[in-house]
Design a protein around this motif. Structure first.
Motif, PDB file in Angstrom:
ATOM      1  N   MET A 154       0.792  -1.182  -0.139  1.00 11.02           N
ATOM      2  CA  MET A 154      -0.209   0.016   0.000  1.00 11.02           C
ATOM      3  C   MET A 154       0.794   1.222   0.051  1.00 11.02           C
ATOM      4  SD  MET A 154      -3.077   1.125   0.130  1.00 11.02           S
ATOM      5  CE  MET A 154      -3.761  -0.422   0.317  1.00 11.02           C
ATOM      6  N   THR A 188       1.985   5.167   0.398  1.00  9.09           N
ATOM      7  CA  THR A 188       1.609   6.335   1.549  1.00  9.09           C
ATOM      8  C   THR A 188       0.774   7.179   0.878  1.00  9.09           C
ATOM      9  OG1 THR A 188       4.061   6.072   1.948  1.00  9.09           O
ATOM     10  CG2 THR A 188       2.978   7.887   2.863  1.00  9.09           C
ATOM     11  N   GLN A 240      -1.589   7.025  -1.244  1.00  6.91           N
ATOM     12  CA  GLN A 240      -3.093   6.278  -1.327  1.00  6.91           C
ATOM     13  C   GLN A 240      -3.668   6.465  -0.045  1.00  6.91           C
ATOM     14  OE1 GLN A 240      -2.209   2.442  -3.098  1.00  6.91           O
ATOM     15  NE2 GLN A 240      -2.462   3.160  -5.097  1.00  6.91           N
ATOM     16  N   ILE A 241      -2.833   6.051   0.989  1.00 11.24           N
ATOM     17  CA  ILE A 241      -3.344   6.217   2.339  1.00 11.24           C
ATOM     18  C   ILE A 241      -3.803   7.473   2.631  1.00 11.24           C
ATOM     19  CG2 ILE A 241      -2.821   6.046   4.853  1.00 11.24           C
ATOM     20  CD1 ILE A 241      -1.161   3.432   4.014  1.00 11.24           C
ATOM     21  N   LEU A 242      -2.972   8.487   2.303  1.00 12.39           N
ATOM     22  CA  LEU A 242      -3.269   9.947   2.538  1.00 12.39           C
ATOM     23  C   LEU A 242      -4.397  10.428   1.669  1.00 12.39           C
ATOM     24  CD1 LEU A 242       0.359  11.338   2.932  1.00 12.39           C
ATOM     25  CD2 LEU A 242      -1.148  11.262   4.735  1.00 12.39           C
ATOM     26  N   GLU A 243      -4.562   9.903   0.409  1.00 16.19           N
ATOM     27  CA  GLU A 243      -5.803  10.392  -0.265  1.00 16.19           C
ATOM     28  C   GLU A 243      -6.821   9.947   0.271  1.00 16.19           C
ATOM     29  OE1 GLU A 243      -5.877   8.568  -4.148  1.00 16.19           O
ATOM     30  OE2 GLU A 243      -7.604   9.869  -4.827  1.00 16.19           O
ATOM     31  N   THR A 244      -7.040   8.691   0.691  1.00 17.07           N
ATOM     32  CA  THR A 244      -8.351   8.241   1.274  1.00 17.07           C
ATOM     33  C   THR A 244      -8.639   9.284   2.689  1.00 17.07           C
ATOM     34  OG1 THR A 244      -7.715   6.173   0.542  1.00 17.07           O
ATOM     35  CG2 THR A 244      -9.357   6.375   2.404  1.00 17.07           C
ATOM     36  N   MET A 245      -7.605   9.294   3.443  1.00 16.23           N
ATOM     37  CA  MET A 245      -7.834  10.059   4.594  1.00 16.23           C
ATOM     38  C   MET A 245      -8.057  11.504   4.458  1.00 16.23           C
ATOM     39  SD  MET A 245      -4.767   8.636   7.052  1.00 16.23           S
ATOM     40  CE  MET A 245      -5.248   9.610   8.513  1.00 16.23           C
ATOM     41  N   MET A 275      -9.933  12.464   1.844  1.00 17.61           N
ATOM     42  CA  MET A 275     -11.232  12.439   1.347  1.00 17.61           C
ATOM     43  C   MET A 275     -12.259  12.556   2.565  1.00 17.61           C
ATOM     44  SD  MET A 275     -11.534   9.662  -1.757  1.00 17.61           S
ATOM     45  CE  MET A 275     -10.641   9.539  -3.316  1.00 17.61           C
ATOM     46  N   ILE A 276     -11.851  11.798   3.298  1.00 19.99           N
ATOM     47  CA  ILE A 276     -12.765  11.619   4.570  1.00 19.99           C
ATOM     48  C   ILE A 276     -12.695  12.898   5.568  1.00 19.99           C
ATOM     49  CG2 ILE A 276     -13.458  10.456   6.792  1.00 19.99           C
ATOM     50  CD1 ILE A 276     -12.157   7.762   5.238  1.00 19.99           C
ATOM     51  N   ASP A 277     -11.395  13.252   5.718  1.00 25.17           N
ATOM     52  CA  ASP A 277     -11.550  14.593   6.659  1.00 25.17           C
ATOM     53  C   ASP A 277     -11.783  15.854   6.161  1.00 25.17           C
ATOM     54  OD1 ASP A 277     -10.430  12.771   8.597  1.00 25.17           O
ATOM     55  OD2 ASP A 277      -8.183  13.271   8.390  1.00 25.17           O
ATOM     56  N   TYR A 327     -13.333   1.318  10.722  1.00 25.26           N
ATOM     57  CA  TYR A 327     -12.725   1.676   9.248  1.00 25.26           C
ATOM     58  C   TYR A 327     -12.700   3.336   9.183  1.00 25.26           C
ATOM     59  CZ  TYR A 327     -13.580  -3.253   8.318  1.00 25.26           C
ATOM     60  OH  TYR A 327     -13.251  -4.661   8.381  1.00 25.26           O
ATOM     61  N   GLY A 328     -12.973   4.052  10.170  1.00 22.14           N
ATOM     62  CA  GLY A 328     -12.911   5.483   9.977  1.00 22.14           C
ATOM     63  C   GLY A 328     -13.492   6.139   9.141  1.00 22.14           C
ATOM     64  N   ILE A 329     -14.802   5.639   8.504  1.00 21.34           N
ATOM     65  CA  ILE A 329     -15.640   6.195   7.561  1.00 21.34           C
ATOM     66  C   ILE A 329     -16.915   6.518   8.112  1.00 21.34           C
ATOM     67  CG2 ILE A 329     -16.389   3.931   6.784  1.00 21.34           C
ATOM     68  CD1 ILE A 329     -15.861   6.702   4.253  1.00 21.34           C
ATOM     69  N   LYS A 370     -13.822   5.313  -6.898  1.00 18.42           N
ATOM     70  CA  LYS A 370     -13.172   4.998  -5.423  1.00 18.42           C
ATOM     71  C   LYS A 370     -14.136   5.321  -4.538  1.00 18.42           C
ATOM     72  CE  LYS A 370      -8.671   6.793  -6.866  1.00 18.42           C
ATOM     73  NZ  LYS A 370      -7.778   7.941  -7.109  1.00 18.42           N
ATOM     74  N   MET A 413       3.559   6.365   9.164  1.00 16.57           N
ATOM     75  CA  MET A 413       2.521   5.359   8.817  1.00 16.57           C
ATOM     76  C   MET A 413       2.849   4.101   9.309  1.00 16.57           C
ATOM     77  SD  MET A 413       0.904   6.586   5.289  1.00 16.57           S
ATOM     78  CE  MET A 413       0.704   8.333   5.350  1.00 16.57           C
ATOM     79  N   LYS A 445      -8.317   2.259  19.938  1.00 17.88           N
ATOM     80  CA  LYS A 445      -8.366   3.599  19.217  1.00 17.88           C
ATOM     81  C   LYS A 445      -8.457   4.766  20.230  1.00 17.88           C
ATOM     82  CE  LYS A 445     -11.071   5.521  15.731  1.00 17.88           C
ATOM     83  NZ  LYS A 445     -12.207   5.550  14.607  1.00 17.88           N
ATOM     84  N   GLN A 486      -7.254   2.835  11.404  1.00 16.35           N
ATOM     85  CA  GLN A 486      -8.289   2.520  10.489  1.00 16.35           C
ATOM     86  C   GLN A 486      -7.829   0.982  10.165  1.00 16.35           C
ATOM     87  OE1 GLN A 486      -7.699   6.219   8.297  1.00 16.35           O
ATOM     88  NE2 GLN A 486      -9.975   5.577   7.717  1.00 16.35           N
ATOM     89  N   ARG A 487      -8.886   0.137   9.765  1.00 21.93           N
ATOM     90  CA  ARG A 487      -8.676  -1.185   9.372  1.00 21.93           C
ATOM     91  C   ARG A 487      -8.141  -1.273   7.986  1.00 21.93           C
ATOM     92  NH1 ARG A 487     -12.754  -5.641  11.604  1.00 21.93           N
ATOM     93  NH2 ARG A 487     -11.389  -6.912   9.858  1.00 21.93           N
ATOM     94  N   PHE A 520      -8.663   0.976   2.633  1.00 21.47           N
ATOM     95  CA  PHE A 520      -7.550   1.562   1.626  1.00 21.47           C
ATOM     96  C   PHE A 520      -7.538   0.528   0.531  1.00 21.47           C
ATOM     97  CE2 PHE A 520      -6.367   3.101   5.926  1.00 21.47           C
ATOM     98  CZ  PHE A 520      -6.456   4.373   5.741  1.00 21.47           C
ATOM     99  N   MET A 563     -10.443   0.812  -1.750  1.00 23.31           N
ATOM    100  CA  MET A 563     -10.523   2.106  -2.608  1.00 23.31           C
ATOM    101  C   MET A 563      -9.548   1.867  -3.794  1.00 23.31           C
ATOM    102  SD  MET A 563     -10.365   6.124  -1.375  1.00 23.31           S
ATOM    103  CE  MET A 563     -12.142   6.288  -0.751  1.00 23.31           C
ATOM    104  N   HIS A 564      -8.193   1.450  -3.381  1.00 21.99           N
ATOM    105  CA  HIS A 564      -7.319   1.681  -4.328  1.00 21.99           C
ATOM    106  C   HIS A 564      -6.904   0.408  -5.098  1.00 21.99           C
ATOM    107  CE1 HIS A 564      -6.777   5.809  -2.872  1.00 21.99           C
ATOM    108  NE2 HIS A 564      -6.720   5.412  -2.042  1.00 21.99           N
TER     109      HIS A 564
END
Lengths: 447, 88
Positions: free
Chosen positions: A1, A3, A5-10, A12-14, A66-68, A244, B45, B60, B77-78, B82, B85-86
């Motif tokens: 995975m 970095t 991509q992880i930041l992009e998802t975060m 989007m949510i934040d 999942y933080g969503i 996405k 990360m 958490k 987050q699980r 990620f 989505m990717h």
């Protein structure tokens, strides 16, 4: 995975307000039918509170792990006009009250299905249900109501259109928020997770989980990066973004369905705005190059957006359904409100926009003294657009008591704020007075 | 279960130590780490392995309080969100 991509998802949510708008559990009430309405209500309460017992808890666990954010947890049920028709009752408010009680008990945000499907004509239960709507919505908090008055296959039931004009007025007279919980449809879909129009169709499984996604802010931000580029690029960008977003919807739906041990129905690929800044569909259209939503070019921009969202989303999940497209509620969208305030966006333009997106005239405040026949004629126009174009259309207008054009109406929460919009003052009374049925269009005969 | 832990905030002494000590105490195994300074922000990360049936909400919460002490934002987050989505 990676970095980034992880930041992009975060991000989007934040920052871009990506969320799951709703997990909606559809519950069939066909096995709750009883000739005795008290017994039917007991069965309904028991079934809803048993099946949806863990819905809110499981949705909250998914949010945590999942933080969503999952904004709403909802329930839709079989249209009550069918369930209650077996009883000798002449008023179905009791059924709305039991749905309200069940919704409160399991902690959901809304319960939909105080519904009648009258596109071709009235059965006994339809007429009683429709007449019960004003009172039912005034005495309950969580119940949402919908009436289907037309379809591409059946034409438009103009008696129902006329009656619904009156019912919208009566609902507004009894409660301020009532009309926000009432939607009049053409081509209503049976697996829609969004309110106020969600109900559980009779062709559906006993219990099912449907998911509605959101995320206009994410699409807007993605388009900011392709400023000035041709529409081919715009369409591709929207598609990729929708893909996405929808993948997250698919994941959440699958998790909820596994944990609740209920079949997964559909993902509704909708861009649903909220009144929050950065969560607006109107601002996406403006990002495409329009000075203000409502100006010339708005319909084309919306058509592109709606289609690209579907194309991107359909690849991202197993089963697509519901309304799937872009929503254009006025009071729930900060950019739409600004468009109305500036005079750029009017009812006529909104009507044109409904021909190319997934819903209709939604969350629009109109003057309190608008005649019922004018509201009915608005419903007829929308139903005609839906019938001819083989799409869902709807009307959810709010006659604002004592308010004139330009005044503000506050609904609160996700329902937002709306400036009262002008309606055409010329009468449609004789047109609506005719009643009867507008026949199905020629292209409905496909067999 | 796999989870992605992100730590973002102003750089200072002891962030990695503080976070990894807490993870060890919570029986969370660190599988992979990347760390950089982005726009003057400490950005780390971690790919973590949580024990089966771990109390996710509890973990958490403990990480949130460590984050408050260290003056950084810690998010867990699980991993699946990620990958969903990717990755196809």
């Amino acid at each position: 995975m990676q970095t980034n991509q992880i930041l992009e998802t975060m991000r989007m949510i934040d920052e871009e307000n990506l969320d799951i708008r709703t997990i909606t559990m559809g519950i069939s009430l066909l096995d709750c039918i009883d000739a005795d309405s008290d017994r039917a209500c007991t069965k309904i309460y028991n079934k809803v509170t048993t099946k949806a017992k863990d819905l809110v808890k499981i949705a909250e666990t998914i949010e945590t792990e999942y933080g969503i954010p999952i904004i709403h947890k909802r329930i839709s049920v079989t249209p009550i006009s069918i369930i209650a028709a077996a009883t000798p009752d002449t008023d179905y408010v009791k059924f709305a009250q039991v749905l309200d009680k069940a919704a409160r008990a399991v902690g959901v945000n809304f319960i939909g299905g105080f519904t009648a499907l009258a596109q071709k004509g009235y059965q006994k239960g339809d007429r009683i249900l429709i007449n019960s709507i004003p009172e039912a919505l005034a005495v309950t908090d969580y119940v949402c109501s919908s009436v289907n008055v037309g379809s591409s296959k059946a034409g438009i039931n103009m008696d129902a259109v006329r009656d619904m004009g009156e019912i919208v007025k009566q609902t507004a007279a009894k409660s301020t928020l009532g009309p926000a919980k009432l939607v009049v449809f053409a081509n209503a879909v049976e697996d829609n997770p969004f309110m106020a129009g969600a109900f559980h169709g009779v062709g559906e499984a006993d219990v099912v989980i449907n998911v509605g996604i959101s995320g206009p802010g994410v699409v807007k931000r993605a388009l900011e990066k392709v400023k000035g580029q041709p529409f081919d690029v715009v369409a591709e960008t929207v598609k990729k973004t929708a893909f996405k977003i929808t993948r997250v919807g698919q994941m959440v739906g699958k998790l909820a369905s596994e944990q609740l041990q209920v079949p997964f129905g559909i993902v509704d690929l909708s861009l649903a705005p909220t009144p929050k800044v950065g969560d607006s569909v109107a601002r996406i259209l403006e990002e495409m190059g329009l000075e203000q939503v409502g100006t010339h070019g708005t319909t084309a921009a919306l058509a592109l957006l709606n289609d690209a969202v579907k194309k991107g989303g359909v690849m991202a999940c197993n089963q697509v359904g519901g309304l799937s497209g872009a929503f254009i509620p006025v009071s729930e969208d900060e950019g739409m409100i600004a468009g109305v305030r500036s005079g750029s966006l009017n009812l006529e333009k909104l009507e044109a926009m409904t021909a190319v997106c997934s819903v209709g005239l939604d969350m629009i405040a109109i003057p309190g003294d608008t005649p019922a026949t004018t509201i009915a004629a608005m419903i007829a126009d929308e139903a005609a657009i839906g019938m001819i174009n083989n799409k869902t259309t709807a009307v959810r207008v709010i006659p604002a008591k004592g308010k004139k054009v330009g005044d503000q109406v506050e609904f609160g929460g996700l329902l937002g704020t709306s400036p009262v919009m002008a309606v055409n003052p010329a009468s449609s009374a004789d047109f609506i007075g005719r009643g009867g049925h507008i026949p199905a269009p020629i292209h409905s005969f496909k067999n | 279960m796999r989870a992605v832990l992100t730590v973002i905030g102003k750089d200072r002494v002891g962030i990695i130590a503080g976070v990894s000590q807490k993870l060890a105490a919570l029986q969370v195994n660190i599988v992979d780490v990347t760390q950089t300074i982005m726009q003057e922000n400490f950005t780390m990360m971690m790919m973590c392995d949580l024990p089966e049936k771990a109390d996710f909400a509890g973990i958490k919460e403990s990480l949130n309080s460590v984050g408050e002490t260290l003056g950084v934002q810690i998010r867990i987050q699980r991993e699946d969100i990620f990958t969903a989505m990717h990755e196809i």
